[in-house]
Write a protein that holds these residues in place. Sequence first.
Motif, mmCIF file in Angstrom:
data_model
loop_
_atom_site.group_PDB
_atom_site.id
_atom_site.type_symbol
_atom_site.label_atom_id
_atom_site.label_comp_id
_atom_site.label_asym_id
_atom_site.label_seq_id
_atom_site.Cartn_x
_atom_site.Cartn_y
_atom_site.Cartn_z
ATOM 1 N N LEU A 76 9.771 0.316 -1.881
ATOM 2 C CA LEU A 76 8.498 -0.402 -1.987
ATOM 3 C C LEU A 76 7.868 -0.193 -3.360
ATOM 4 O O LEU A 76 7.378 -1.146 -3.982
ATOM 5 C CB LEU A 76 7.531 0.059 -0.895
ATOM 6 N N VAL A 77 7.893 1.031 -3.847
ATOM 7 C CA VAL A 77 7.324 1.310 -5.164
ATOM 8 C C VAL A 77 8.125 0.612 -6.255
ATOM 9 O O VAL A 77 7.557 0.088 -7.211
ATOM 10 C CB VAL A 77 7.239 2.839 -5.406
ATOM 11 N N LEU A 78 9.444 0.570 -6.121
ATOM 12 C CA LEU A 78 10.268 -0.120 -7.109
ATOM 13 C C LEU A 78 9.912 -1.602 -7.192
ATOM 14 O O LEU A 78 9.808 -2.167 -8.290
ATOM 15 C CB LEU A 78 11.757 0.050 -6.797
ATOM 16 N N VAL A 137 8.503 -3.392 -10.569
ATOM 17 C CA VAL A 137 9.182 -4.526 -11.204
ATOM 18 C C VAL A 137 8.236 -5.713 -11.360
ATOM 19 O O VAL A 137 8.204 -6.362 -12.415
ATOM 20 C CB VAL A 137 10.446 -4.921 -10.406
ATOM 21 N N PHE A 138 7.426 -5.987 -10.352
ATOM 22 C CA PHE A 138 6.546 -7.141 -10.435
ATOM 23 C C PHE A 138 5.257 -6.871 -11.203
ATOM 24 O O PHE A 138 4.640 -7.805 -11.718
ATOM 25 C CB PHE A 138 6.221 -7.677 -9.035
ATOM 26 N N ALA A 139 4.839 -5.627 -11.303
ATOM 27 C CA ALA A 139 3.582 -5.305 -11.989
ATOM 28 C C ALA A 139 3.772 -4.990 -13.471
ATOM 29 O O ALA A 139 2.805 -4.936 -14.209
ATOM 30 C CB ALA A 139 2.909 -4.117 -11.297
ATOM 31 N N THR A 140 5.004 -4.794 -13.900
ATOM 32 C CA THR A 140 5.276 -4.428 -15.286
ATOM 33 C C THR A 140 5.523 -5.678 -16.121
ATOM 34 O O THR A 140 6.213 -6.598 -15.665
ATOM 35 C CB THR A 140 6.521 -3.510 -15.345
ATOM 36 N N PRO A 141 4.978 -5.723 -17.334
ATOM 37 C CA PRO A 141 5.274 -6.866 -18.224
ATOM 38 C C PRO A 141 6.775 -6.990 -18.476
ATOM 39 O O PRO A 141 7.499 -5.993 -18.495
ATOM 40 C CB PRO A 141 4.539 -6.509 -19.523
ATOM 41 N N ARG A 142 7.222 -8.208 -18.678
ATOM 42 C CA ARG A 142 8.654 -8.495 -18.815
ATOM 43 C C ARG A 142 9.355 -7.647 -19.875
ATOM 44 O O ARG A 142 10.485 -7.232 -19.679
ATOM 45 C CB ARG A 142 8.872 -9.960 -19.167
ATOM 46 N N ASP A 143 8.708 -7.389 -20.980
ATOM 47 C CA ASP A 143 9.357 -6.663 -22.067
ATOM 48 C C ASP A 143 9.534 -5.168 -21.754
ATOM 49 O O ASP A 143 10.295 -4.488 -22.432
ATOM 50 C CB ASP A 143 8.592 -6.836 -23.379
ATOM 51 N N ARG A 144 8.883 -4.679 -20.699
ATOM 52 C CA ARG A 144 8.990 -3.249 -20.368
ATOM 53 C C ARG A 144 9.646 -2.994 -19.012
ATOM 54 O O ARG A 144 9.753 -1.858 -18.589
ATOM 55 C CB ARG A 144 7.595 -2.628 -20.379
ATOM 56 N N VAL A 145 10.078 -4.039 -18.332
ATOM 57 C CA VAL A 145 10.656 -3.888 -16.993
ATOM 58 C C VAL A 145 11.902 -3.007 -17.024
ATOM 59 O O VAL A 145 12.058 -2.120 -16.182
ATOM 60 C CB VAL A 145 10.972 -5.262 -16.349
ATOM 61 N N LEU A 146 12.779 -3.226 -17.969
ATOM 62 C CA LEU A 146 14.018 -2.459 -18.022
ATOM 63 C C LEU A 146 13.734 -0.964 -18.215
ATOM 64 O O LEU A 146 14.314 -0.127 -17.515
ATOM 65 C CB LEU A 146 14.934 -2.967 -19.133
ATOM 66 N N ALA A 147 12.842 -0.632 -19.124
ATOM 67 C CA ALA A 147 12.508 0.779 -19.365
ATOM 68 C C ALA A 147 11.903 1.411 -18.111
ATOM 69 O O ALA A 147 12.241 2.548 -17.755
ATOM 70 C CB ALA A 147 11.549 0.904 -20.546
ATOM 71 N N GLN A 148 11.025 0.684 -17.431
ATOM 72 C CA GLN A 148 10.400 1.233 -16.227
ATOM 73 C C GLN A 148 11.407 1.359 -15.083
ATOM 74 O O GLN A 148 11.384 2.343 -14.330
ATOM 75 C CB GLN A 148 9.215 0.364 -15.789
ATOM 76 N N ALA A 149 12.282 0.383 -14.941
ATOM 77 C CA ALA A 149 13.299 0.450 -13.879
ATOM 78 C C ALA A 149 14.274 1.598 -14.127
ATOM 79 O O ALA A 149 14.664 2.311 -13.189
ATOM 80 C CB ALA A 149 14.040 -0.874 -13.773
ATOM 81 N N LEU A 150 14.661 1.793 -15.385
ATOM 82 C CA LEU A 150 15.548 2.922 -15.708
ATOM 83 C C LEU A 150 14.850 4.261 -15.494
ATOM 84 O O LEU A 150 15.465 5.217 -15.017
ATOM 85 C CB LEU A 150 16.055 2.809 -17.149
ATOM 86 N N THR A 151 13.576 4.323 -15.825
ATOM 87 C CA THR A 151 12.799 5.537 -15.572
ATOM 88 C C THR A 151 12.730 5.819 -14.077
ATOM 89 O O THR A 151 12.940 6.944 -13.640
ATOM 90 C CB THR A 151 11.375 5.395 -16.142
ATOM 91 N N PHE A 152 12.452 4.779 -13.303
ATOM 92 C CA PHE A 152 12.398 4.925 -11.855
ATOM 93 C C PHE A 152 13.740 5.427 -11.318
ATOM 94 O O PHE A 152 13.794 6.370 -10.524
ATOM 95 C CB PHE A 152 12.046 3.585 -11.201
ATOM 96 N N GLY A 153 14.827 4.789 -11.747
ATOM 97 C CA GLY A 153 16.155 5.174 -11.268
ATOM 98 C C GLY A 153 16.509 6.603 -11.632
ATOM 99 O O GLY A 153 17.057 7.345 -10.807
ATOM 100 N N ALA A 154 16.203 7.004 -12.843
ATOM 101 C CA ALA A 154 16.507 8.370 -13.272
ATOM 102 C C ALA A 154 15.704 9.386 -12.467
ATOM 103 O O ALA A 154 16.254 10.396 -11.998
ATOM 104 C CB ALA A 154 16.217 8.526 -14.758
#
Length: 123
Positions: free
Chosen positions: A78-80, A84-101
């Motif tokens: 749910l948080v992921l 993904v939807f609350a983060t600006p497009r240019d930072r989604v990858l960095a936030q998703a990788l941070t979440f995954g790590a």
Amino acid sequence: MSRAFQGPLVLAALCAVALYATFTLGGYPLGLAPFLLLTFFTLLSIGGRLLQQRAQDPKQAVRSSMSVMALKMFASLLVLVVVVFATPRDRVLAQALTFGALYLVYLVFDTMHQFRAINRSRP
């Protein structure tokens, strides 16, 4: 300090330093989001430990551990989705990788703790 709090808080401090270093050295804007994710995973870890401490026997400890793992997984998904939807497009990858790590680090950390706790509760 209770043992339920000690391990996750030490891990959170180490992860905070690693997050700061990674984002700073990588040239990414840090912001508050990675630290909110870190807080989320730390609170999940502490909550799981507190629930597991209530187990009376080894069978109940195993059921408790599996239930906690499932609840953590659903809460994390749910948080992921929110991230993904609350983060600006240019930072989604960095936030998703941070979440995954962070998810993987806390998954390994909590699983090791749960196995130790179950082994200690055996007669």
